[in-house]
Motif scaffolding. Structure first.
Motif, PDB file in Angstrom:
ATOM      1  N   ILE A  45       0.854  -1.081  -0.008  1.00  0.00           N
ATOM      2  CA  ILE A  45      -0.131   0.083   0.196  1.00  0.00           C
ATOM      3  C   ILE A  45       0.811   1.004  -0.147  1.00  0.00           C
ATOM      4  O   ILE A  45       0.816   2.020  -0.576  1.00  0.00           O
ATOM      5  N   ALA A  46       1.944   1.144   0.884  1.00  0.00           N
ATOM      6  CA  ALA A  46       2.864   2.422   0.905  1.00  0.00           C
ATOM      7  C   ALA A  46       3.726   2.454  -0.374  1.00  0.00           C
ATOM      8  O   ALA A  46       3.789   3.622  -0.943  1.00  0.00           O
ATOM      9  N   LEU A  47       3.971   1.530  -1.138  1.00  0.00           N
ATOM     10  CA  LEU A  47       4.709   1.766  -2.208  1.00  0.00           C
ATOM     11  C   LEU A  47       3.882   2.272  -3.512  1.00  0.00           C
ATOM     12  O   LEU A  47       4.253   2.881  -4.257  1.00  0.00           O
ATOM     13  N   VAL A  48       2.426   1.992  -3.380  1.00  0.00           N
ATOM     14  CA  VAL A  48       1.619   2.341  -4.498  1.00  0.00           C
ATOM     15  C   VAL A  48       1.378   3.804  -4.343  1.00  0.00           C
ATOM     16  O   VAL A  48       1.388   4.604  -5.198  1.00  0.00           O
ATOM     17  N   LEU A  49       1.351   4.269  -2.968  1.00  0.00           N
ATOM     18  CA  LEU A  49       1.525   5.635  -2.297  1.00  0.00           C
ATOM     19  C   LEU A  49       2.589   6.495  -2.740  1.00  0.00           C
ATOM     20  O   LEU A  49       2.557   7.698  -3.118  1.00  0.00           O
ATOM     21  N   THR A  50       3.688   5.582  -3.002  1.00  0.00           N
ATOM     22  CA  THR A  50       4.883   6.274  -3.119  1.00  0.00           C
ATOM     23  C   THR A  50       4.895   6.723  -4.590  1.00  0.00           C
ATOM     24  O   THR A  50       5.472   7.628  -4.940  1.00  0.00           O
ATOM     25  N   PHE A  51       4.499   5.666  -5.564  1.00  0.00           N
ATOM     26  CA  PHE A  51       4.482   6.169  -6.800  1.00  0.00           C
ATOM     27  C   PHE A  51       3.573   7.288  -7.116  1.00  0.00           C
ATOM     28  O   PHE A  51       4.026   7.997  -8.060  1.00  0.00           O
ATOM     29  N   ILE A  65       3.638   8.903   3.766  1.00  0.00           N
ATOM     30  CA  ILE A  65       3.775   7.602   3.452  1.00  0.00           C
ATOM     31  C   ILE A  65       5.054   7.014   4.445  1.00  0.00           C
ATOM     32  O   ILE A  65       4.838   5.848   4.764  1.00  0.00           O
ATOM     33  N   LEU A  66       5.657   7.803   5.124  1.00  0.00           N
ATOM     34  CA  LEU A  66       6.832   7.335   5.815  1.00  0.00           C
ATOM     35  C   LEU A  66       6.334   6.792   7.047  1.00  0.00           C
ATOM     36  O   LEU A  66       6.819   5.600   7.310  1.00  0.00           O
ATOM     37  N   PRO A  67       5.200   7.425   7.772  1.00  0.00           N
ATOM     38  CA  PRO A  67       4.816   6.575   8.858  1.00  0.00           C
ATOM     39  C   PRO A  67       3.899   5.389   8.686  1.00  0.00           C
ATOM     40  O   PRO A  67       4.071   4.428   9.488  1.00  0.00           O
ATOM     41  N   ILE A  68       3.397   5.450   7.356  1.00  0.00           N
ATOM     42  CA  ILE A  68       2.649   4.055   7.063  1.00  0.00           C
ATOM     43  C   ILE A  68       3.548   3.085   6.733  1.00  0.00           C
ATOM     44  O   ILE A  68       3.545   1.859   7.306  1.00  0.00           O
ATOM     45  N   ALA A  69       4.606   3.160   6.119  1.00  0.00           N
ATOM     46  CA  ALA A  69       5.637   2.164   5.961  1.00  0.00           C
ATOM     47  C   ALA A  69       6.665   2.003   7.355  1.00  0.00           C
ATOM     48  O   ALA A  69       6.890   0.796   7.610  1.00  0.00           O
ATOM     49  N   ILE A  90      12.880  -0.254   2.539  1.00  0.00           N
ATOM     50  CA  ILE A  90      13.265   0.058   1.080  1.00  0.00           C
ATOM     51  C   ILE A  90      11.918   1.101   0.542  1.00  0.00           C
ATOM     52  O   ILE A  90      12.489   2.096  -0.038  1.00  0.00           O
ATOM     53  N   VAL A  91      10.908   0.948   0.978  1.00  0.00           N
ATOM     54  CA  VAL A  91       9.895   1.912   0.588  1.00  0.00           C
ATOM     55  C   VAL A  91      10.033   3.265   1.308  1.00  0.00           C
ATOM     56  O   VAL A  91      10.031   4.190   0.677  1.00  0.00           O
ATOM     57  N   MET A  92      10.501   3.253   2.813  1.00  0.00           N
ATOM     58  CA  MET A  92      10.816   4.251   3.193  1.00  0.00           C
ATOM     59  C   MET A  92      11.970   4.756   2.767  1.00  0.00           C
ATOM     60  O   MET A  92      11.977   6.279   2.697  1.00  0.00           O
ATOM     61  N   ALA A  93      12.969   4.308   2.268  1.00  0.00           N
ATOM     62  CA  ALA A  93      14.321   4.876   1.552  1.00  0.00           C
ATOM     63  C   ALA A  93      13.630   5.519   0.341  1.00  0.00           C
ATOM     64  O   ALA A  93      14.271   6.684   0.069  1.00  0.00           O
ATOM     65  N   SER A  95      10.912   6.834  -0.550  1.00  0.00           N
ATOM     66  CA  SER A  95      10.023   8.000  -0.040  1.00  0.00           C
ATOM     67  C   SER A  95      10.805   8.936   0.655  1.00  0.00           C
ATOM     68  O   SER A  95      11.006  10.364   0.095  1.00  0.00           O
ATOM     69  N   GLY A  96      12.053   8.935   1.415  1.00  0.00           N
ATOM     70  CA  GLY A  96      12.933   9.692   1.873  1.00  0.00           C
ATOM     71  C   GLY A  96      13.859  10.349   0.826  1.00  0.00           C
ATOM     72  O   GLY A  96      13.987  11.561   0.944  1.00  0.00           O
ATOM     73  N   PHE A  97      14.353   9.478  -0.205  1.00  0.00           N
ATOM     74  CA  PHE A  97      15.095  10.002  -1.238  1.00  0.00           C
ATOM     75  C   PHE A  97      14.337  11.170  -1.888  1.00  0.00           C
ATOM     76  O   PHE A  97      14.737  12.242  -2.321  1.00  0.00           O
ATOM     77  N   ARG A  98      13.055  10.741  -2.541  1.00  0.00           N
ATOM     78  CA  ARG A  98      12.276  11.744  -3.149  1.00  0.00           C
ATOM     79  C   ARG A  98      11.874  12.923  -2.266  1.00  0.00           C
ATOM     80  O   ARG A  98      11.972  14.281  -2.997  1.00  0.00           O
TER      81      ARG A  98
END
Length: 106
Positions: A45-51, A65-69, A90-93, A95-98
């Motif tokens: 779910i967090a990955l879809v929101l990351t996109f 997204i960061l707290p969800i992941a 990885i999803v947090m990374a 999002s953090g990079f973005r």
């Protein structure tokens, strides 16, 4: 069509303490595996929101997204397997990079 019935026959003597320990082990393994699956689902779910957050001017969604992941990573942490935790990290990374590229807002 008749269905086959599975019957479990216990031996004439079984130790109730050993049976209780076996039940506890089965419950523990089931719960830890389920925690890993929950972690992977939260990570998806967090990955879809990351996109969605990768679209220009929608980078602020990465703050959500960061707290969800992170919650997904916590579920992965209590699991006996680590795949869900690493996936959420990885999803947090991503999002953090973005967020880092966009200066935290854009």
């Amino acid at each position: 069509m008749a269905m086959a019935r599975l019957s479990l026959k216990l031996p004439a003597y079984y130790d109730p303490v050993e049976l209780q320990m076996l039940v506890k082990v089965v419950h523990y393994v089931y719960n830890t595996v389920m925690a890993n699956l929950i972690s992977i689902l939260i990570g998806l779910i967090a990955l879809v929101l990351t996109f969605i957050g990768l679209v220009p001017l929608l980078g602020w969604t990465n703050w959500l997204i960061l707290p969800i992941a992170g919650i997904g990573a916590l579920f992965g942490l209590i699991s006996s397997r680590t795949s869900g935790m690493y996936f959420c990290l990885i999803v947090m990374a991503i999002s953090g990079f973005r967020l880092w590229i966009g200066g935290g807002i854009i």
